[in-house]
Design a protein around this motif. Structure first.
Motif, mmCIF file in Angstrom:
data_model
loop_
_atom_site.group_PDB
_atom_site.id
_atom_site.type_symbol
_atom_site.label_atom_id
_atom_site.label_comp_id
_atom_site.label_asym_id
_atom_site.label_seq_id
_atom_site.Cartn_x
_atom_site.Cartn_y
_atom_site.Cartn_z
ATOM 1 N N MET A 1 0.838 -1.193 0.000
ATOM 2 C CA MET A 1 0.000 0.000 0.000
ATOM 3 C C MET A 1 0.878 1.250 0.000
ATOM 4 S SD MET A 1 -2.954 1.175 2.682
ATOM 5 C CE MET A 1 -1.786 1.401 4.014
ATOM 6 N N HIS A 2 0.458 2.227 -0.767
ATOM 7 C CA HIS A 2 1.181 3.484 -0.904
ATOM 8 C C HIS A 2 0.478 4.551 -0.068
ATOM 9 C CE1 HIS A 2 2.895 6.716 -3.907
ATOM 10 N NE2 HIS A 2 3.185 6.981 -2.648
ATOM 11 N N THR A 3 1.219 5.272 0.756
ATOM 12 C CA THR A 3 0.700 6.395 1.522
ATOM 13 C C THR A 3 1.256 7.673 0.926
ATOM 14 O OG1 THR A 3 0.595 5.065 3.552
ATOM 15 C CG2 THR A 3 0.508 7.458 3.789
ATOM 16 N N LEU A 4 0.372 8.536 0.416
ATOM 17 C CA LEU A 4 0.778 9.775 -0.238
ATOM 18 C C LEU A 4 0.358 10.948 0.632
ATOM 19 C CD1 LEU A 4 2.065 10.883 -2.868
ATOM 20 C CD2 LEU A 4 -0.262 11.130 -3.757
ATOM 21 N N LEU A 5 1.328 11.702 1.117
ATOM 22 C CA LEU A 5 1.084 12.845 1.993
ATOM 23 C C LEU A 5 1.087 14.113 1.144
ATOM 24 C CD1 LEU A 5 3.608 11.796 4.800
ATOM 25 C CD2 LEU A 5 1.175 11.187 4.614
ATOM 26 N N ARG A 14 -4.294 22.565 -1.624
ATOM 27 C CA ARG A 14 -3.873 21.225 -1.203
ATOM 28 C C ARG A 14 -5.043 20.249 -1.156
ATOM 29 N NH1 ARG A 14 -2.771 24.557 2.576
ATOM 30 N NH2 ARG A 14 -4.041 23.395 4.082
ATOM 31 N N THR A 15 -6.154 20.685 -0.569
ATOM 32 C CA THR A 15 -7.309 19.794 -0.444
ATOM 33 C C THR A 15 -7.848 19.404 -1.808
ATOM 34 O OG1 THR A 15 -7.907 20.750 1.706
ATOM 35 C CG2 THR A 15 -9.632 19.602 0.496
ATOM 36 N N THR A 16 -7.918 20.353 -2.732
ATOM 37 C CA THR A 16 -8.393 20.055 -4.078
ATOM 38 C C THR A 16 -7.488 19.036 -4.768
ATOM 39 O OG1 THR A 16 -9.396 22.248 -4.296
ATOM 40 C CG2 THR A 16 -8.926 21.049 -6.327
ATOM 41 N N VAL A 17 -6.175 19.234 -4.666
ATOM 42 C CA VAL A 17 -5.241 18.315 -5.308
ATOM 43 C C VAL A 17 -5.307 16.931 -4.653
ATOM 44 C CG1 VAL A 17 -2.791 17.845 -5.702
ATOM 45 C CG2 VAL A 17 -3.706 20.131 -6.109
ATOM 46 N N ALA A 18 -5.441 16.895 -3.326
ATOM 47 C CA ALA A 18 -5.561 15.597 -2.654
ATOM 48 C C ALA A 18 -6.804 14.857 -3.127
ATOM 49 C CB ALA A 18 -5.590 15.805 -1.141
ATOM 50 N N ALA A 19 -7.939 15.561 -3.209
ATOM 51 C CA ALA A 19 -9.173 14.929 -3.660
ATOM 52 C C ALA A 19 -9.083 14.516 -5.122
ATOM 53 C CB ALA A 19 -10.349 15.873 -3.438
ATOM 54 N N LEU A 34 -9.185 8.651 1.273
ATOM 55 C CA LEU A 34 -8.781 10.053 1.414
ATOM 56 C C LEU A 34 -8.968 10.443 2.866
ATOM 57 C CD1 LEU A 34 -7.973 12.849 0.340
ATOM 58 C CD2 LEU A 34 -10.386 13.231 -0.249
ATOM 59 N N LEU A 35 -7.880 10.835 3.520
ATOM 60 C CA LEU A 35 -7.911 11.223 4.932
ATOM 61 C C LEU A 35 -7.715 12.724 5.029
ATOM 62 C CD1 LEU A 35 -7.949 10.437 7.946
ATOM 63 C CD2 LEU A 35 -5.468 10.094 7.783
ATOM 64 N N VAL A 161 -3.521 5.465 0.236
ATOM 65 C CA VAL A 161 -4.047 6.389 1.239
ATOM 66 C C VAL A 161 -3.526 7.778 0.892
ATOM 67 C CG1 VAL A 161 -4.110 7.044 3.669
ATOM 68 C CG2 VAL A 161 -4.167 4.628 3.038
ATOM 69 N N VAL A 162 -4.421 8.697 0.585
ATOM 70 C CA VAL A 162 -4.066 10.087 0.295
ATOM 71 C C VAL A 162 -4.416 10.916 1.524
ATOM 72 C CG1 VAL A 162 -4.411 12.056 -1.230
ATOM 73 C CG2 VAL A 162 -4.535 9.738 -2.157
#
Length: 435
Positions: A1-5, A14-19, A34-35, A161-162
């Motif tokens: 699993m990849h965790t992308l911070l 930031r929130t837009t790009v994460a989503a 998405l966390l 996990v983003v």
């Protein structure tokens, strides 16, 4: 699993790009969580009452603006599910969305702490605080987010996990917290210096209450265990950082400082998202000048770093819903671990700090610390016992010296080719002598 911070300069989206990243990965067939650590805004939509036709997980009653993640991902498409112990997510837009309740985490943790220390509080004549009296203190958000990150990384059935992190400087400080706090605990409450355990039952009987020291050490051991679990997630080979910035002179300075901090913490950066790029070729001189400036800085970021720069277009307004999110999600290179994009393959490897053996040539060992973009005036070094404090601009890190370097003295340092090269000379009193 990849965790992308996902983090970046303040107000860069930031929130837009994460989503958008989470949505793009889901469209590519990945199971995505998405966390988000952002609190729901005051006056947000009120949930429908339990048992009503809308019910839990159904559409919300209007009562104010939705929070950014909900507005972008769309209405929930199912009931909330517990994806890991203590972490609940809601399906929306093809992904799972989880939100950190920092206030609830703070109240629950402080109530548990009071319960474990009830004997000590009773000795002092203190009255415990009720949950309704507790208001979260500054810094509680970071601890709650880190705890949620650990839980999300353990969620089964998830490919990516983003994590929507705070702005860049705060995010780096939060990611450094687990290691820093573990060091503080080890210094202030060393386990090897606990009082003789055999005497504690006798002392407890004489005093009539459990001994506070034992409770304190047990609490410290529990905190260290939790911090170590978070630190393992942050330092895992499957974790990487993605930076978001709107190209321009202010963002350029903040981004370079952030990249320096990420290098000091050995956090691999998988790419930079150049957000809100204005289209080229506008007949309007002002728009043409802005587009040229953005292209200039985006090109500099791509040339100065060994990582891709992903451009995202400016929509002419703030993204408003799933349709806008889908448009952004179609940008090439936004999806990690998908071949054919700008960010192919596994997360970038963490860069080790190698020790070079130059004893035969120069009589020294050299510890190479990669710090791309650093300037000599921003660096500082302090040796304290078996530890070395390295300061790079506003960022600081205390690291334990490798065993070979502990028997040496620091005799100099130089910044060359983006690396701080620290010279260590063997101490004759400690270095093993050759026959």
């Amino acid at each position: 699993m990849h965790t992308l911070l996902v983090t970046g300069t303040g107000g860069a989206g930031r929130t837009t790009v994460a989503a958008a990243t989470a949505t793009a990965a889901a469209r590519a067939g990945q199971r995505v969580l998405l966390l988000s650590g952002d609190p729901a805004p005051c006056g947000g939509p009120a949930p429908a009452p339990s048992g009503s036709p809308a019910g839990p997980g159904g559409p919300a009653r209007s009562g104010g603006p939705a929070d950014p993640v909900t507005a972008l991902a769309g209405a929930p498409t199912g009931e909330p599910v517990e994806i890991a112990p203590g972490l609940t997510a809601v399906p929306a837009g093809g992904i799972l969305v989880a939100r950190v309740d920092s206030g609830g985490e703070f109240r629950a943790e402080l109530a548990a702490l009071q319960e474990r220390g009830s004997a000590l509080l009773g000795m002092l004549g203190s009255r415990p605080l009720g949950a309704e009296e507790l208001t979260e203190l500054p810094g509680a958000e970071q601890f709650a987010l880190l705890r949620a990150l650990r839980r999300a990384a353990a969620a089964p059935g998830t490919d990516l996990v983003v994590v929507d992190l705070p702005p860049l400087h705060q995010a780096l400080a939060a990611l450094a917290l687990p290691g820093q706090l573990r060091r503080y605990l080890a210094r202030l409450l060393p386990a090897e210096r606990q009082a003789a355990r055999a005497l504690r039952p006798v002392l407890a009987q004489l005093a009539g209450v459990p001994m506070p020291a034992q409770w304190l050490y047990e609490a410290a051991a529990r905190w260290d265990e939790e911090l170590a679990a978070v630190q393992r997630v942050v330092e895992a080979d499957t974790t990487s950082l993605r930076l978001v910035a709107e190209p321009g002179p202010a963002a350029d300075a903040a981004l370079r400082t952030g990249l320096l901090g990420a290098a000091l913490l050995q956090l691999p950066v998988d790419g930079i998202v150049a957000n809100r790029m204005v289209p080229q070729g506008s007949p309007d001189p002002w728009l043409a000048g802005l587009a040229a400036e953005q292209e200039k800085y985006a090109a500099q970021w791509a040339a100065d770093a060994d990582r891709p720069v992903v451009p995202l277009p400016h929509l002419g307004r703030a993204p408003r819903g799933p349709e806008d999110l889908a448009r952004l999600a179609g940008a090439a290179g936004l999806v990690p671990d998908v071949s054919g994009g700008l960010v192919p393959g596994a997360p970038p490897a963490r860069r080790d700090w190698a020790v070079e053996d130059r004893l035969a040539e120069d009589g020294v060992l050299v510890w190479a610390v990669p710090l791309p973009g650093a300037h000599k005036r921003d660096l500082d070094l302090v040796r304290r016992g078996d530890e070395l404090l390295i300061a790079a601009g506003p960022h600081r890190r205390i690291v334990s010296l490798p065993s070979a370097l502990r028997r040496c003295t620091v005799t100099g340092a130089a910044l060359t080719d983006g690396a701080l090269r620290i010279r260590f000379t063997p101490d004759p009193a400690l270095w093993p002598r050759r026959p």
